[in-house]
Design a protein around this motif. Structure first.
Motif, PDB file in Angstrom:
ATOM      1  N   GLN A  63      -2.946   9.064  -1.662  1.00 28.94           N
ATOM      2  CA  GLN A  63      -2.822   9.297  -0.300  1.00 28.94           C
ATOM      3  C   GLN A  63      -2.936   7.885   0.554  1.00 28.94           C
ATOM      4  N   GLN A  64      -3.715   6.983   0.127  1.00 31.58           N
ATOM      5  CA  GLN A  64      -3.522   5.627   0.761  1.00 31.58           C
ATOM      6  C   GLN A  64      -2.304   5.022   0.722  1.00 31.58           C
ATOM      7  N   ALA A  65      -1.568   5.037  -0.383  1.00 29.82           N
ATOM      8  CA  ALA A  65      -0.277   4.503  -0.427  1.00 29.82           C
ATOM      9  C   ALA A  65       0.612   5.033   0.686  1.00 29.82           C
ATOM     10  N   VAL A  66       0.718   6.600   0.616  1.00 27.71           N
ATOM     11  CA  VAL A  66       1.353   7.385   1.675  1.00 27.71           C
ATOM     12  C   VAL A  66       1.163   6.921   2.883  1.00 27.71           C
ATOM     13  N   ASN A  67      -0.354   6.767   3.397  1.00 30.07           N
ATOM     14  CA  ASN A  67      -0.596   6.138   4.691  1.00 30.07           C
ATOM     15  C   ASN A  67      -0.113   4.923   4.906  1.00 30.07           C
ATOM     16  N   ALA A  68      -0.245   4.124   3.840  1.00 29.80           N
ATOM     17  CA  ALA A  68       0.344   2.661   4.254  1.00 29.80           C
ATOM     18  C   ALA A  68       1.796   2.910   4.374  1.00 29.80           C
ATOM     19  N   ALA A  69       2.481   3.553   3.878  1.00 31.55           N
ATOM     20  CA  ALA A  69       4.045   3.624   4.004  1.00 31.55           C
ATOM     21  C   ALA A  69       4.248   4.335   5.372  1.00 31.55           C
ATOM     22  N   GLU A  70       3.546   5.325   5.806  1.00 32.71           N
ATOM     23  CA  GLU A  70       3.765   5.778   7.156  1.00 32.71           C
ATOM     24  C   GLU A  70       3.481   4.821   8.172  1.00 32.71           C
ATOM     25  N   ARG A  71       2.359   3.979   8.081  1.00 36.44           N
ATOM     26  CA  ARG A  71       1.859   2.911   8.958  1.00 36.44           C
ATOM     27  C   ARG A  71       2.966   1.873   8.880  1.00 36.44           C
ATOM     28  N   TRP A  72       3.758   1.676   8.059  1.00 39.87           N
ATOM     29  CA  TRP A  72       4.597   0.336   7.935  1.00 39.87           C
ATOM     30  C   TRP A  72       5.932   0.906   8.518  1.00 39.87           C
ATOM     31  N   LEU A  73       6.140   2.336   8.475  1.00 36.02           N
ATOM     32  CA  LEU A  73       7.493   2.633   8.965  1.00 36.02           C
ATOM     33  C   LEU A  73       7.334   3.017  10.733  1.00 36.02           C
ATOM     34  N   VAL A  74       6.256   2.878  11.068  1.00 31.51           N
ATOM     35  CA  VAL A  74       6.284   2.860  12.590  1.00 31.51           C
ATOM     36  C   VAL A  74       6.920   1.608  13.230  1.00 31.51           C
ATOM     37  N   PRO A  75       6.874   0.484  12.941  1.00 26.13           N
ATOM     38  CA  PRO A  75       7.540  -0.475  13.436  1.00 26.13           C
ATOM     39  C   PRO A  75       9.015  -0.428  12.982  1.00 26.13           C
ATOM     40  N   VAL A  76       9.296  -0.128  11.687  1.00 27.29           N
ATOM     41  CA  VAL A  76      10.825   0.099  11.311  1.00 27.29           C
ATOM     42  C   VAL A  76      11.530   1.073  12.461  1.00 27.29           C
ATOM     43  N   LEU A  80      -4.907  -3.710  -1.025  1.00 24.02           N
ATOM     44  CA  LEU A  80      -4.111  -2.889   0.043  1.00 24.02           C
ATOM     45  C   LEU A  80      -2.972  -2.496  -0.448  1.00 24.02           C
ATOM     46  N   TRP A  81      -2.458  -1.436  -0.258  1.00 23.90           N
ATOM     47  CA  TRP A  81      -0.852  -1.080  -0.625  1.00 23.90           C
ATOM     48  C   TRP A  81       0.081  -1.730   0.273  1.00 23.90           C
ATOM     49  N   ARG A  82       1.035  -2.325  -0.100  1.00 24.44           N
ATOM     50  CA  ARG A  82       2.055  -2.857   1.024  1.00 24.44           C
ATOM     51  C   ARG A  82       3.357  -2.808   0.301  1.00 24.44           C
ATOM     52  N   VAL A  83       4.187  -2.524   1.299  1.00 22.72           N
ATOM     53  CA  VAL A  83       5.831  -2.238   1.005  1.00 22.72           C
ATOM     54  C   VAL A  83       6.548  -3.155   0.299  1.00 22.72           C
ATOM     55  N   ALA A  84       7.107  -2.998  -0.763  1.00 22.10           N
ATOM     56  CA  ALA A  84       7.780  -3.929  -1.726  1.00 22.10           C
ATOM     57  C   ALA A  84       9.176  -3.517  -1.704  1.00 22.10           C
ATOM     58  N   GLY A  85       9.603  -2.311  -1.260  1.00 25.11           N
ATOM     59  CA  GLY A  85      11.013  -2.050  -1.132  1.00 25.11           C
ATOM     60  C   GLY A  85      11.266  -0.734  -0.182  1.00 25.11           C
ATOM     61  N   TYR A  86      12.561  -0.705   0.327  1.00 22.33           N
ATOM     62  CA  TYR A  86      12.949   0.232   1.181  1.00 22.33           C
ATOM     63  C   TYR A  86      14.455   0.675   1.190  1.00 22.33           C
ATOM     64  N   TYR A  87      14.752   1.774   0.929  1.00 25.94           N
ATOM     65  CA  TYR A  87      16.037   2.263   0.869  1.00 25.94           C
ATOM     66  C   TYR A  87      16.276   3.588   1.635  1.00 25.94           C
TER      67      TYR A  87
END
Length: 142
Positions: A31-44, A133-140
């Motif tokens: 769930q922490q990883a999903v939350n981190a991904a969702e936070r990262w997607l905000v600026p994207v 902390l979970w951080r994004v390493a890839g996006y497709y």
């Protein structure tokens, strides 16, 4: 309790298991990883590629330069338009990071609906960095 009543109860419980929110059954780390991904997607989503780049994992930054990321994400997202709805659909955890070094990794598939009813799957790979902390390493997008 008679057989038909028991059978109906079992069917109802099975239905709840398969139709429930996938996030409800996640482990806290997932769930922490999903939350981190969702936070990262905000600026994207907002077109703020520099902010998303700053939030990304060290592995991401060593593989892709800031300008390359800016141009790549702009070109990748342009055909889709704005996000209307996004839902974490599938999640897989691994105990190695993208370069094969030991470390936790999570891949999340988001079912995403964009403007104009365009549907796509966004795949986001996250790694747990040394600070925990979970951080994004890839996006497709597919």
């Amino acid at each position: 309790m008679n057989f038909s009543r028991t059978f109906m109860l079992v069917l109802a419980l099975l239905g709840a298991c398969f139709t429930g929110n996938a996030q409800a059954a996640m482990a806290p780390d997932e769930q922490q990883a999903v939350n981190a991904a969702e936070r990262w997607l905000v600026p994207v989503d907002a077109g703020r590629s520099a902010d998303a780049y700053a939030m990304a994992a060290a592995a991401f930054k060593s593989a892709v330069g800031r300008e390359q990321w800016r141009d790549g994400v702009r070109d990748m997202r342009k055909p889709y338009g704005r996000v209307v709805e996004r839902k974490a659909a599938k999640l897989a955890s691994k105990s190695e990071n993208p370069k094969g070094d030991p470390g936790e990794q999570v891949v999340i598939l988001f079912d995403t609906k964009f403007a104009g009813n365009k549907l796509a799957t966004e795949e986001i790979t996250l790694v747990r960095e040394t600070d925990g902390l979970w951080r994004v390493a890839g996006y497709y997008i597919r």
